[in-house]
Enzyme design. Structure first.
Site, PDB file in Angstrom:
ATOM      1  N   GLU A 287      76.647  54.803  43.879  1.00  0.00           N
ATOM      2  CA  GLU A 287      76.159  55.997  43.212  1.00  0.00           C
ATOM      3  C   GLU A 287      77.190  56.338  42.137  1.00  0.00           C
ATOM      4  OE1 GLU A 287      75.491  59.378  45.754  1.00  0.00           O
ATOM      5  OE2 GLU A 287      74.911  60.627  44.029  1.00  0.00           O
TER       6      GLU A 287
ATOM      7  N   ARG B 164      82.516  50.403  57.816  1.00  0.00           N
ATOM      8  CA  ARG B 164      83.206  50.681  56.563  1.00  0.00           C
ATOM      9  C   ARG B 164      84.706  50.505  56.746  1.00  0.00           C
ATOM     10  NH1 ARG B 164      82.719  55.510  53.391  1.00  0.00           N
ATOM     11  NH2 ARG B 164      80.502  55.298  53.604  1.00  0.00           N
TER      12      ARG B 164
ATOM     13  N   LYS C 138      84.691  59.977  48.118  1.00  0.00           N
ATOM     14  CA  LYS C 138      84.718  60.266  46.689  1.00  0.00           C
ATOM     15  C   LYS C 138      84.886  61.762  46.419  1.00  0.00           C
ATOM     16  CE  LYS C 138      81.110  57.537  45.720  1.00  0.00           C
ATOM     17  NZ  LYS C 138      80.071  56.787  44.973  1.00  0.00           N
TER      18      LYS C 138
HETATM   19  P1  ATP Z   1      80.831  58.905  49.813  1.00  0.00           P
HETATM   20  O1  ATP Z   1      82.279  58.779  49.512  1.00  0.00           O
HETATM   21  O2  ATP Z   1      80.235  60.135  49.265  1.00  0.00           O
HETATM   22  O3  ATP Z   1      80.503  58.619  51.260  1.00  0.00           O
HETATM   23  P2  ATP Z   1      80.007  56.265  49.224  1.00  0.00           P
HETATM   24  O4  ATP Z   1      81.394  55.788  49.322  1.00  0.00           O
HETATM   25  O5  ATP Z   1      79.020  55.928  50.267  1.00  0.00           O
HETATM   26  O6  ATP Z   1      80.039  57.816  49.015  1.00  0.00           O
HETATM   27  P3  ATP Z   1      78.388  54.836  47.320  1.00  0.00           P
HETATM   28  O7  ATP Z   1      78.521  54.814  45.852  1.00  0.00           O
HETATM   29  O8  ATP Z   1      77.094  55.247  47.881  1.00  0.00           O
HETATM   30  O9  ATP Z   1      79.502  55.828  47.800  1.00  0.00           O
HETATM   31  O10 ATP Z   1      78.841  53.445  47.915  1.00  0.00           O
HETATM   32  C1  ATP Z   1      78.280  52.241  47.463  1.00  0.00           C
HETATM   33  C2  ATP Z   1      78.325  51.226  48.544  1.00  0.00           C
HETATM   34  O11 ATP Z   1      79.659  51.020  48.994  1.00  0.00           O
HETATM   35  C3  ATP Z   1      77.518  51.655  49.750  1.00  0.00           C
HETATM   36  O12 ATP Z   1      76.692  50.581  50.129  1.00  0.00           O
HETATM   37  C4  ATP Z   1      78.531  51.959  50.798  1.00  0.00           C
HETATM   38  O13 ATP Z   1      78.044  51.649  52.056  1.00  0.00           O
HETATM   39  C5  ATP Z   1      79.714  51.083  50.393  1.00  0.00           C
HETATM   40  N1  ATP Z   1      80.965  51.703  50.811  1.00  0.00           N
HETATM   41  C6  ATP Z   1      81.399  52.928  50.511  1.00  0.00           C
HETATM   42  N2  ATP Z   1      82.565  53.199  51.106  1.00  0.00           N
HETATM   43  C7  ATP Z   1      82.898  52.111  51.822  1.00  0.00           C
HETATM   44  C8  ATP Z   1      83.998  51.756  52.679  1.00  0.00           C
HETATM   45  N3  ATP Z   1      84.996  52.615  52.919  1.00  0.00           N
HETATM   46  N4  ATP Z   1      83.989  50.538  53.247  1.00  0.00           N
HETATM   47  C9  ATP Z   1      82.996  49.669  53.002  1.00  0.00           C
HETATM   48  N5  ATP Z   1      81.944  49.934  52.222  1.00  0.00           N
HETATM   49  C10 ATP Z   1      81.873  51.138  51.627  1.00  0.00           C
END
Ligand code: ATP
Ligand code: MG
Length: 564
Positions: free
Chosen positions: A37, A262, A272
């Protein structure tokens, strides 16, 4: 993946993909996507997802898409869209011409929503957000049907169209899927598909004032793009039945969603929202501050893409959440930099040394190997030597304890690849008593740092010729947070109360050997005995260079492993 014992095993995702290839489930295709996003910069957690999404596609000869999941117009920004692409390219992945925007599918999504209304599977609801929460029920109690649930198809079509053309204010109506208010899975309790938001969108402008919710949008995006394996993090596990429900009801191509854990790192904030807070409240100098876990911050700090990819390989993929020690990331980084970084001399805390018996105005150039740690490499450079040099202030003690083997009055030491010198006098500031200069003599017979008699000295020091030195600012970084768990705070406090006040130490007038005048931000150097450094890509100028310490030399990972 290679485990710590060195054995090779496949993670569960690769096992699923290989099984699907064997059974020809998707016609032998592997097609993945990474769907950020664009509401912030990418961080090391995203790197794990990217290395997995794009990595498996590469491994199995498939394709991968980069898709901006831009369904929320309020928080998204073109700055983020550009930064995301720059960061992924830097990591070393190329999505070719397959950059997509979820917002490109808004028309199709709208059509699909209408289709579900016609099927009696979606309805327009007038409950407010608060009311909807009340109707939702709890873990132990089923929810209640919305009083608007039984609107006729005609009425729903009419209201949904009027939502689209902007007749209703924000929050006054939603479109909801008609599933099951008593489902044990909350995701299936008539989830919202569309909400009204009168806001301009970075891509579609003012065309829409209704925007699809993630669960409805995401499965459709995957379906339209012909994704085979839709990999996402564990928090979406409960949403998978909904992902499947939409695609089944729409009777369209159906990718498989698979969830993985994650990445969490000790001492690191990865949300974020929290990272944005650090930026907005000025705790750091921006998303790319070298203390941030963002890819742009890590890059500016001097991390290499190879180190980050190796780290992502090393941690592997699992189905259960865990927290990785940040020392492992640093260990992998040191391994990479150890191979890649030429050794150079830089004095961070300079103390002037005048070599009394060295001829004034004379300059010698010593040939110094760039990669003394690697026998297979023969590159060298010339380092000038002259009568006045700098050594580290810490390498001298006027009254040394027994175990101190470096410079002291009357003591002889070796200067790396130069000469043996002996301290004969100490010059002090009359007022403060501070040592401001050392007077030394050198042994002309010790050229190149060796004597004919093979005389032993206990200390070997790095040095920089005073007249040739590059004057630079050097920034030393420490962890941004004082605790392994930055969120561990007392009531009423905020994670920012755990910020480390000493996470940045700035040194002025460091003295670097002249070769460093040619440094570029993507180059890594080992400043001998001081750590790995890189030129700062933002604040550095030709006249006033700034170097960042990427990481110190001391590796704590091995120790952690033996004490565990
Ligand atoms: P927020 O920080 O608001 O939870 P987000 O990190 O999920 O947002 P996105 O832009 O939706 O932000 O993430 C894009 C992709 O990266 C998604 O498929 C998410 O599952 C993956 N992702 C995000 N954070 C992690 C992490 N810490 N480890 C592995 N994958 C991640
Ligand atoms: Mg997300």
């Amino acid at each position: 993946m290679t485990s710590e014992t060195g054995s090779v095993s496949k993670d569960f995702i690769r096992e699923i993909i290989e099984e699907d290839l064997r059974t020809n489930k998707f016609g032998g295709r592997v097609h993945t996507r990474f769907p950020p996003e664009p509401n912030g910069y990418l961080h090391i957690g995203h790197a794990k997802a990217i290395c997995l999404d794009f990595g498996v596609a590469e491994e199995y000869g498939g394709k991968y898409n980069l898709r901006m999941d831009d369904t929320n117009p309020v928080k998204e920004d073109i700055e983020y869209i550009n930064a995301i692409q720059e960061d992924i390219h830097w990591l070393g992945f190329d999505w070719e011409d397959r950059l997509y925007f979820a917002s490109d599918y808004f028309d199709q999504m709208y059509e699909y929503a209408v289709q579900l209304i016609k099927k009696g599977k979606a309805f327009v609801c007038d409950l407010t957000a608060d009311e909807m929460r009340e109707y939702r029920g709890t873990l132990t109690e089923p929810g209640k049907n919305s009083p608007y649930r039984d609107r006729s198809v005609e009425e729903n079509l009419d209201l949904f169209e009027r939502m689209r053309v902007g007749e209703f204010p924000d929050g006054s109506k939603t479109l909801r899927a008609k599933i099951d208010m008593s489902s044990p899975n909350f995701s299936l309790r008539d989830p919202v598909m569309y909400r009204i938001v009168h806001a301009s969108h970075p891509h579609t402008g003012d065309k829409w004032c209704i925007y699809p919710m993630y669960d409805f949008a995401h499965c459709i995006e995957d379906s339209i793009e012909g994704i085979t394996h839709s990999l996402c993090t564990l928090e979406f596990e409960n949403n998978r039945p909904l992902y499947d429900w939409f695609l089944d009801e729409l009777e369209v191509y159906h990718p498989q969603q698979i969830e993985f854990a994650r990445l969490n790192l000790t001492g690191t904030v990865m949300s974020k929202r929290k990272l944005l807070q650090l930026v907005n409240e000025g705790h750091v100098a921006g998303w790319n501050d070298p203390r941030m876990p963002t890819l742009s911050g890590l890059r500016r700090r001097g991390y290499t893409p190879e180190a980050i990819r190796t780290f992502c390989d090393r941690i592997g993929v699992a189905k259960a959440n865990s927290t990785i020690d940040v020392a492992l990331l640093e260990h992998v980084l040191r391994e990479d930099l150890n191979e890649r970084a030429p050794r150079v001399m830089a004095v961070l805390n300079p103390l002037k040394v005048v070599i009394e018996n060295y001829p004034e105005g004379q300059v010698e150039e010593f040939e110094v190997p760039d990669y003394p740690q690697d026998e297979t490499r023969s590159e060298t450079r010339k380092v000038p030597f002259s009568r006045e040099i700098y050594v580290e202030r810490d390498d001298f003690m006027e009254d040394p304890p027994k175990k101190f083997f470096r410079l002291a009055p009357g003591r002889e030491v070796r200067l790396i690849k130069a000469y043996y010198i002996t301290c004969v006098d100490v010059v002090k500031d009359e007022k403060t008593g501070e040592v401001v200069e050392l007077r030394c003599t050198y042994d002309p017979e010790s050229q190149g740092g060796q004597t004919a008699d093979n005389r032993k000295v206990r200390g070997t020091l790095h040095w920089v010729s005073a007249t040739h030195a590059v004057d630079a600012e050097v920034r030393l970084y420490d962890y941004l947070f004082l605790k392994d768990d930055p969120y561990d705070v007392e009531e009423g406090k905020d994670f920012t109360d755990n910020l480390n006040p000493d996470s940045l130490v700035v040194l002025q007038h460091c003295k670097l050997e002249p070769a460093l005048a040619e440094a570029k931000p993507s180059d890594s150097y080992q400043f001998m005995r001081n750590g790995y450094f890189t030129l700062d890509s933002v604040d550095s100028t030709k006249e006033a260079p700034v170097f960042n310490r990427t990481i110190s030399l001391k590796d704590t990972w091995a120790k952690l492993q033996t004490t565990k």
